[in-house]
Design a protein around this motif. Sequence first.
Motif, PDB file in Angstrom:
ATOM      1  N   PRO A 128       0.812  -1.223   0.000  1.00 18.54           N
ATOM      2  CA  PRO A 128       0.000   0.000   0.000  1.00 18.54           C
ATOM      3  C   PRO A 128       0.851   1.281   0.000  1.00 18.54           C
ATOM      4  O   PRO A 128       0.449   2.287  -0.579  1.00 18.54           O
ATOM      5  CB  PRO A 128      -0.834  -0.117   1.270  1.00 18.54           C
ATOM      6  N   LEU A 129       2.017   1.231   0.608  1.00 23.76           N
ATOM      7  CA  LEU A 129       2.921   2.376   0.564  1.00 23.76           C
ATOM      8  C   LEU A 129       3.333   2.667  -0.878  1.00 23.76           C
ATOM      9  O   LEU A 129       3.329   3.811  -1.312  1.00 23.76           O
ATOM     10  CB  LEU A 129       4.163   2.125   1.428  1.00 23.76           C
ATOM     11  N   TYR A 130       3.669   1.618  -1.623  1.00 22.84           N
ATOM     12  CA  TYR A 130       4.042   1.804  -3.031  1.00 22.84           C
ATOM     13  C   TYR A 130       2.847   2.249  -3.870  1.00 22.84           C
ATOM     14  O   TYR A 130       3.006   3.039  -4.792  1.00 22.84           O
ATOM     15  CB  TYR A 130       4.706   0.543  -3.596  1.00 22.84           C
ATOM     16  N   ASP A 131       1.651   1.748  -3.551  1.00 22.48           N
ATOM     17  CA  ASP A 131       0.455   2.239  -4.243  1.00 22.48           C
ATOM     18  C   ASP A 131       0.309   3.741  -4.038  1.00 22.48           C
ATOM     19  O   ASP A 131       0.046   4.487  -4.984  1.00 22.48           O
ATOM     20  CB  ASP A 131      -0.805   1.533  -3.722  1.00 22.48           C
ATOM     21  N   ALA A 132       0.486   4.181  -2.804  1.00 19.27           N
ATOM     22  CA  ALA A 132       0.345   5.607  -2.489  1.00 19.27           C
ATOM     23  C   ALA A 132       1.452   6.432  -3.120  1.00 19.27           C
ATOM     24  O   ALA A 132       1.204   7.509  -3.683  1.00 19.27           O
ATOM     25  CB  ALA A 132       0.335   5.805  -0.972  1.00 19.27           C
ATOM     26  N   LEU A 133       2.673   5.951  -3.056  1.00 20.37           N
ATOM     27  CA  LEU A 133       3.794   6.685  -3.648  1.00 20.37           C
ATOM     28  C   LEU A 133       3.641   6.774  -5.163  1.00 20.37           C
ATOM     29  O   LEU A 133       3.889   7.824  -5.757  1.00 20.37           O
ATOM     30  CB  LEU A 133       5.118   6.008  -3.268  1.00 20.37           C
ATOM     31  N   PHE A 134       3.179   5.693  -5.784  1.00 23.27           N
ATOM     32  CA  PHE A 134       2.929   5.719  -7.225  1.00 23.27           C
ATOM     33  C   PHE A 134       1.821   6.713  -7.566  1.00 23.27           C
ATOM     34  O   PHE A 134       1.927   7.477  -8.529  1.00 23.27           O
ATOM     35  CB  PHE A 134       2.584   4.318  -7.737  1.00 23.27           C
ATOM     36  N   ALA A 135       0.751   6.735  -6.781  1.00 20.21           N
ATOM     37  CA  ALA A 135      -0.333   7.702  -7.018  1.00 20.21           C
ATOM     38  C   ALA A 135       0.198   9.126  -6.914  1.00 20.21           C
ATOM     39  O   ALA A 135      -0.161   9.998  -7.724  1.00 20.21           O
ATOM     40  CB  ALA A 135      -1.475   7.485  -6.024  1.00 20.21           C
ATOM     41  N   TRP A 136       1.059   9.377  -5.947  1.00 21.54           N
ATOM     42  CA  TRP A 136       1.662  10.706  -5.775  1.00 21.54           C
ATOM     43  C   TRP A 136       2.538  11.062  -6.983  1.00 21.54           C
ATOM     44  O   TRP A 136       2.460  12.182  -7.502  1.00 21.54           O
ATOM     45  CB  TRP A 136       2.480  10.722  -4.475  1.00 21.54           C
ATOM     46  N   CYS A 137       3.334  10.095  -7.445  1.00 24.15           N
ATOM     47  CA  CYS A 137       4.189  10.331  -8.617  1.00 24.15           C
ATOM     48  C   CYS A 137       3.338  10.612  -9.859  1.00 24.15           C
ATOM     49  O   CYS A 137       3.644  11.514 -10.644  1.00 24.15           O
ATOM     50  CB  CYS A 137       5.084   9.125  -8.871  1.00 24.15           C
ATOM     51  N   LYS A 138       2.280   9.827 -10.026  1.00 21.35           N
ATOM     52  CA  LYS A 138       1.387  10.010 -11.169  1.00 21.35           C
ATOM     53  C   LYS A 138       0.744  11.404 -11.129  1.00 21.35           C
ATOM     54  O   LYS A 138       0.661  12.091 -12.141  1.00 21.35           O
ATOM     55  CB  LYS A 138       0.327   8.918 -11.174  1.00 21.35           C
ATOM     56  N   ASP A 139       0.309  11.807  -9.960  1.00 26.19           N
ATOM     57  CA  ASP A 139      -0.293  13.132  -9.811  1.00 26.19           C
ATOM     58  C   ASP A 139       0.703  14.247 -10.144  1.00 26.19           C
ATOM     59  O   ASP A 139       0.346  15.236 -10.789  1.00 26.19           O
ATOM     60  CB  ASP A 139      -0.815  13.308  -8.383  1.00 26.19           C
TER      61      ASP A 139
END
Length: 143
Positions: A128-139
């Motif tokens: 879930p940390l990587y999911d969140a970090l990826f979402a942040w990078c995508k944003d």
Amino acid sequence: MKWVTREHVKVDRVACPWLIRRFIDPQAEFLFVPPDQVLEVARRESATSFDAQGARYGHREGKCTFEVLVEDYKLTAPGLAELARIVHGADVAGDESVTPESAGLKAIAEGFGLAYATDAEVLEKEFPLYDALFAWCKDRVQS
């Protein structure tokens, strides 16, 4: 498909399984073994080896295994290149300053390893940390 790597996961050996499950092989099964057994287990289990000496996927030309997988599988999802830079900085010794986030990711990855008893638990808790970090990078790249 089975994938095998060294036990006692940290940055790259959590980031890679996250990447594999999200973009390459959603049904991937991961095996974690002592470093000197990775290639033998890969042969015996017909598994793909990664992030270990002599593995099919590993550090190459200054890139960490995560970056190699992104490159070899031609993954181009928005934000993934930025995430790869963060993972690189956290994983490659001496490169923690590549991004401001890299040193934090390294500390968090090491903390997960200390907080949970098995590599499978670390993956479960840290994905879930990587999911969140990826979402942040995508944003960041889409803004």
